[in-house]
Scaffold this motif. Structure first.
Motif, PDB file in Angstrom:
ATOM      1  N   GLN A  34      25.192  -0.374  27.820  1.00 30.24           N
ATOM      2  CA  GLN A  34      26.296  -1.324  27.694  1.00 30.24           C
ATOM      3  C   GLN A  34      27.046  -1.012  26.407  1.00 30.24           C
ATOM      4  OE1 GLN A  34      25.057  -5.433  27.829  1.00 30.24           O
ATOM      5  NE2 GLN A  34      23.770  -5.156  29.614  1.00 30.24           N
ATOM      6  N   VAL A  53      16.895 -12.428  29.463  1.00 32.28           N
ATOM      7  CA  VAL A  53      16.861 -12.617  30.923  1.00 32.28           C
ATOM      8  C   VAL A  53      16.020 -11.540  31.616  1.00 32.28           C
ATOM      9  CG1 VAL A  53      19.068 -13.825  30.961  1.00 32.28           C
ATOM     10  CG2 VAL A  53      19.031 -11.357  31.375  1.00 32.28           C
ATOM     11  N   ARG A  54      15.779 -10.430  30.921  1.00 31.25           N
ATOM     12  CA  ARG A  54      14.967  -9.358  31.506  1.00 31.25           C
ATOM     13  C   ARG A  54      13.992  -8.822  30.452  1.00 31.25           C
ATOM     14  NH1 ARG A  54      16.444  -6.268  35.880  1.00 31.25           N
ATOM     15  NH2 ARG A  54      14.408  -5.352  35.467  1.00 31.25           N
ATOM     16  N   GLY A  60      20.896 -11.152  24.880  1.00 33.85           N
ATOM     17  CA  GLY A  60      21.181 -11.617  26.237  1.00 33.85           C
ATOM     18  C   GLY A  60      20.393 -10.839  27.284  1.00 33.85           C
ATOM     19  N   ILE A  61      20.366  -9.529  27.131  1.00 36.42           N
ATOM     20  CA  ILE A  61      19.643  -8.689  28.111  1.00 36.42           C
ATOM     21  C   ILE A  61      18.152  -8.997  28.071  1.00 36.42           C
ATOM     22  CG2 ILE A  61      19.147  -6.339  28.891  1.00 36.42           C
ATOM     23  CD1 ILE A  61      21.531  -5.431  27.099  1.00 36.42           C
ATOM     24  N   ALA A 105      25.319  -3.021  37.752  1.00 40.26           N
ATOM     25  CA  ALA A 105      24.668  -3.707  36.619  1.00 40.26           C
ATOM     26  C   ALA A 105      23.687  -2.792  35.898  1.00 40.26           C
ATOM     27  CB  ALA A 105      23.959  -4.964  37.113  1.00 40.26           C
ATOM     28  N   MET A 107      24.328  -9.010  22.381  1.00 41.87           N
ATOM     29  CA  MET A 107      24.231  -8.503  23.752  1.00 41.87           C
ATOM     30  C   MET A 107      22.792  -8.140  24.085  1.00 41.87           C
ATOM     31  SD  MET A 107      27.694  -6.311  24.371  1.00 41.87           S
ATOM     32  CE  MET A 107      27.417  -6.108  26.123  1.00 41.87           C
ATOM     33  N   ALA A 108      22.126  -7.481  23.138  1.00 39.94           N
ATOM     34  CA  ALA A 108      20.723  -7.104  23.378  1.00 39.94           C
ATOM     35  C   ALA A 108      19.872  -8.356  23.571  1.00 39.94           C
ATOM     36  CB  ALA A 108      20.203  -6.270  22.209  1.00 39.94           C
ATOM     37  N   ALA A 114      25.869  -8.447  32.254  1.00 38.08           N
ATOM     38  CA  ALA A 114      25.888  -7.009  32.527  1.00 38.08           C
ATOM     39  C   ALA A 114      24.534  -6.511  33.017  1.00 38.08           C
ATOM     40  CB  ALA A 114      26.310  -6.249  31.267  1.00 38.08           C
ATOM     41  N   ALA A 115      23.465  -7.215  32.624  1.00 37.91           N
ATOM     42  CA  ALA A 115      22.126  -6.847  33.090  1.00 37.91           C
ATOM     43  C   ALA A 115      21.838  -7.443  34.467  1.00 37.91           C
ATOM     44  CB  ALA A 115      21.069  -7.288  32.075  1.00 37.91           C
ATOM     45  N   LEU A 138      12.690  -5.144  30.484  1.00 36.77           N
ATOM     46  CA  LEU A 138      13.493  -3.975  30.130  1.00 36.77           C
ATOM     47  C   LEU A 138      13.241  -3.597  28.673  1.00 36.77           C
ATOM     48  CD1 LEU A 138      16.927  -4.873  31.823  1.00 36.77           C
ATOM     49  CD2 LEU A 138      15.188  -3.266  32.664  1.00 36.77           C
ATOM     50  N   ALA A 182      22.110 -10.798  35.501  1.00 40.17           N
ATOM     51  CA  ALA A 182      21.613 -12.169  35.627  1.00 40.17           C
ATOM     52  C   ALA A 182      22.757 -13.146  35.895  1.00 40.17           C
ATOM     53  CB  ALA A 182      20.885 -12.577  34.350  1.00 40.17           C
ATOM     54  N   PHE A 231      27.584 -11.905  27.850  1.00 40.48           N
ATOM     55  CA  PHE A 231      28.022 -10.575  28.302  1.00 40.48           C
ATOM     56  C   PHE A 231      26.801  -9.691  28.598  1.00 40.48           C
ATOM     57  CE2 PHE A 231      30.881  -6.713  26.934  1.00 40.48           C
ATOM     58  CZ  PHE A 231      30.853  -6.245  28.237  1.00 40.48           C
ATOM     59  N   GLY A 232      25.867  -9.643  27.642  1.00 37.81           N
ATOM     60  CA  GLY A 232      24.676  -8.792  27.811  1.00 37.81           C
ATOM     61  C   GLY A 232      23.888  -9.179  29.045  1.00 37.81           C
ATOM     62  N   ALA A 233      23.659 -10.474  29.206  1.00 37.86           N
ATOM     63  CA  ALA A 233      22.867 -10.951  30.335  1.00 37.86           C
ATOM     64  C   ALA A 233      23.608 -10.725  31.661  1.00 37.86           C
ATOM     65  CB  ALA A 233      22.553 -12.437  30.159  1.00 37.86           C
ATOM     66  N   VAL A 287      17.682   0.001  28.516  1.00 37.43           N
ATOM     67  CA  VAL A 287      19.116  -0.270  28.422  1.00 37.43           C
ATOM     68  C   VAL A 287      19.518  -0.142  26.957  1.00 37.43           C
ATOM     69  CG1 VAL A 287      20.983  -1.924  28.826  1.00 37.43           C
ATOM     70  CG2 VAL A 287      19.014  -1.880  30.371  1.00 37.43           C
ATOM     71  N   ASN A 319      20.670  -3.017  35.007  1.00 33.81           N
ATOM     72  CA  ASN A 319      19.418  -3.754  35.197  1.00 33.81           C
ATOM     73  C   ASN A 319      18.206  -2.833  35.198  1.00 33.81           C
ATOM     74  OD1 ASN A 319      20.030  -2.518  37.583  1.00 33.81           O
ATOM     75  ND2 ASN A 319      19.929  -4.345  38.866  1.00 33.81           N
ATOM     76  N   ASP A 362      20.691   3.482  31.591  1.00 36.81           N
ATOM     77  CA  ASP A 362      21.686   2.399  31.574  1.00 36.81           C
ATOM     78  C   ASP A 362      22.171   2.104  30.152  1.00 36.81           C
ATOM     79  OD1 ASP A 362      21.396   2.219  34.261  1.00 36.81           O
ATOM     80  OD2 ASP A 362      20.527   0.203  34.295  1.00 36.81           O
ATOM     81  N   ASN A 367      19.868 -19.377  33.591  1.00 38.85           N
ATOM     82  CA  ASN A 367      20.026 -18.786  32.264  1.00 38.85           C
ATOM     83  C   ASN A 367      21.212 -19.405  31.558  1.00 38.85           C
ATOM     84  OD1 ASN A 367      17.996 -16.616  32.805  1.00 38.85           O
ATOM     85  ND2 ASN A 367      19.537 -16.042  34.324  1.00 38.85           N
TER      86      ASN A 367
END
Lengths: 355, 248
Positions: free
Chosen positions: B65, B82-83, B78-79, A196, B75-76, A68-69, B86, A71, A64-66, B45, A198, B63, A23
């Motif tokens: 952040q 990668v996921r 980024g989350i 995390a 940030m959203a 914290a999730a 979610l 990854a 930061f977001g990734a 999240v 996640n 969850d 990532n």
């Protein structure tokens, strides 16, 4: 896989993939845009995530977001871009998330120039962003070492739940050298279920996780800062890395130098030896933690009359050298910071003036 | 007869820190109800802003952040990148989203990030004590516009929903309010629709909620509702500005 000839920036991108980080978010800036160009092709092929953000500020929060999730995540940038990311880095450190930042330094301040520099030493090792935080900072002196440092950065970031920075000068990013990617440096991401965000279903838990940096209660904030400090103290005890050169000789001058600059110093040291002037060198591989004790001990040698910090800045690391020496030997700084790397002849000339 | 009304599972029983008459509590509850109804609590999240809702995570049971000021959409992103499995939402006020975070919201929306934004527009900075926001109404007095917002000096308030709707990519852009039960029902429908589009992996979804801030407006809760009705709603028109159906 044997050795391949690669440009530093591309090798850094490939090293992250080989380390198990798929990532990457980034914003283009000279002299490291090749990392993003390389990974924009390579990551989709490897089943990873590539995204070009709208600014370095945004990128630092995507990271930061990734992170914290849960990854594995990294980004690369250069000096002015890192300045913008420092806000996010402060939050990431405060919230104790692992992430890897690569700074391929160019000259500053301001827009400065696009040629190699080591002028972000303070920014990398003393904070950069606001508040009491540190990054573990590693400084490669070759493309091969950049690869190895990138690959070890991820497990270190996870071990400490803290940002790790690879601090390379522009030459590390731009030059081509033969490299190999050691399989034994590949690592599995650590289990992050206990902190995390996640998703509760992911970790089969009813307990929600919260990633934050706001502690309005003074005792809680102090506790968080003490927890951070405990990590930085542990880094100081366990993570100091350095290399020595000609330290078995009765050196009259001890050079402290890192990154590309230390390679030029080696040539100068070899040439001075032929003239009958013995010079030793400590090359910090970690800038934080700085090899305080090692520099201090090396300067104690009877034959050593002077210690010189040689760096492509106007004298930044020299302050850590002075801190290490506690006044036991005189300390000088030599360097340049316009983009030209000092030549072996210039360094030799400077060393002669110390004797 | 069983219980007909209870606290949603996604909502905690924490005592509120919001002021009397503030509508954050209503909006929190609507989000929690929607998350329960869609059965997504275990894979949601949230991302909290900086502002009064920085502590939003205290009121939810999934969850969360905490972002820096304005950076929640990054940030959203980024989350979610990668996921993608979610369910991710940002909860942001007008100072956070429309001022310092304007870059992040526009680009996240324009990339069509598959998360949801709940944008609480109460025309003022709340947490810092009632300063002028980009959404402050013309002539509205705040602590940094003591003589009223002068549009010749600082321009007209920004209509964020319209601004985002001008982009081609974002799929669902809607503005609602929560100043009466009728509007609350509509707001909930919009929030549920936004999360549903995300669940379907369909589009970026954005729900602006025109809200009150009696404390910083210097009004009683009832006066604040009336002022919202009379002053804000004629300017911030309610309704769907864009749906995936109109976009596709």
């Amino acid at each position: 896989m044997g050795k391949v000839l690669m440009k530093g920036n591309e090798a850094i991108g490939e090293a992250a993939i080989r380390a198990g980080c798929l990532n990457y978010f980034a914003y283009p800036i000279t002299p490291q845009s090749e990392v993003a160009e390389y990974l924009s092709r390579r990551l989709p092929e490897a089943g990873g995530v590539f995204l070009q953000g709208e600014s370095e500020v945004a990128v630092s929060y995507m990271i930061f977001g990734a992170a914290a999730a849960g990854a594995r995540i990294f980004t690369t940038s250069s000096s002015p871009g890192i300045s913008l990311m420092c806000e996010g880095i402060s939050y990431i450190a405060a919230a104790q998330c692992p992430a890897v930042f690569v700074n391929i330094m160019r000259g500053g301040p301001g827009l400065g120039g696009i040629l190699p520099s080591q002028a972000d030493y303070f920014q990398a090792t003393k904070g950069g962003g606001h508040g009491d935080y540190r990054m573990l900072v590693m400084a490669p002196a070759s493309v091969q070492e950049a690869v190895e440092m990138v690959m070890t950065a991820f497990p270190l970031a996870e071990k400490y739940r803290n940002p790790v920075m690879i601090l390379g000068d522009g030459l590390i990013g731009q030059m081509m050298e033969p490299v190999e990617f050691p399989d034994d440096l590949r690592s599995e991401p650590s289990n992050k279920d206990d902190w995390a965000t996640n998703g509760m279903d992911t970790r089969r838990s009813d307990k929600r996780n919260l990633v934050k940096s706001l502690f309005l209660d003074p005792d809680q904030l102090n506790r968080n800062n003490l927890a951070l400090k405990a990590k930085y103290d542990r880094m100081n005890r366990e993570e100091v890395r350095y290399e020595t050169y000609h330290m078995d000789l009765d050196y009259r001058v001890l050079i402290v130098s890192y990154g590309t600059m230390s390679r030029v110093c080696r040539t100068a040291i070899d040439n001075l030896a032929e003239e009958g002037i013995d010079v030793g060198m400590i090359r910090p591989q970690t800038l934080f933690p700085f090899p305080v004790q090692q520099v201090h001990d090396a300067a104690q040698k009877q034959s050593c009359v002077h210690v010189a910090s040689i760096e492509m800045s106007m004298g930044q690391m020299v302050e850590d050298v002075q801190r290490a020496l506690q006044g036991v030997k005189p300390v000088s700084w030599y360097g340049k910071c316009g983009g030209d790397v000092p030549t072996p002849e210039e360094i030799m000339e400077f060393v002669r003036t110390l004797l | 007869m069983g219980k007909t009304f209870q606290r949603p599972e996604a909502l905690s029983d924490a005592v509120t820190h919001y002021c009397p008459g503030c509508t954050h509590g209503i909006i929190h509850r609507l989000i929690a109800e929607v998350i329960d109804e869609l059965g997504i609590r275990g894979r949601t999240v949230g991302v909290a802003p900086v502002g009064c809702a920085v502590l939003a995570y205290n009121y939810f049971t999934f969850d969360f952040q905490e972002a820096a000021h304005g950076r929640a959409p990054a940030m959203a992103t980024g989350i979610k990148r990668v996921r993608p499995d979610l369910m991710v939402f940002t909860y942001q006020g007008d100072g956070d989203l429309a001022s310092i975070g304007m870059g992040e919201i526009v680009h996240a929306a324009n990339r069509g990030e598959k998360f949801t934004t709940i944008f609480v527009n109460n025309a003022v900075y709340g947490m810092t004590g009632g300063q002028m926001a980009p959404t402050t109404m013309p002539n509205q007095r705040t602590t940094t516009s003591p003589f009223g917002r002068r549009v010749d000096e600082v321009g007209m308030p920004i209509k964020v929903a319209e601004l985002l709707a001008a982009l081609q990519t974002p799929g669902y852009i809607v503005r609602q309010t929560v100043i009466s039960p009728k509007y609350i029902k509509r707001a909930k429908r919009a929030i549920k629709q936004a999360f549903t589009y995300q669940k379907e992996g369909r589009c970026y979804s954005f729900v602006e909620v025109v809200s009150t801030c009696p404390t910083n407006w210097g009004m009683t809760p009832m006066e604040a509702i009336q002022w919202t009705q009379d002053t804000m709603l004629p300017y911030y028109e309610l309704g769907e500005l864009k749906t995936p159906e109109t976009t596709d």
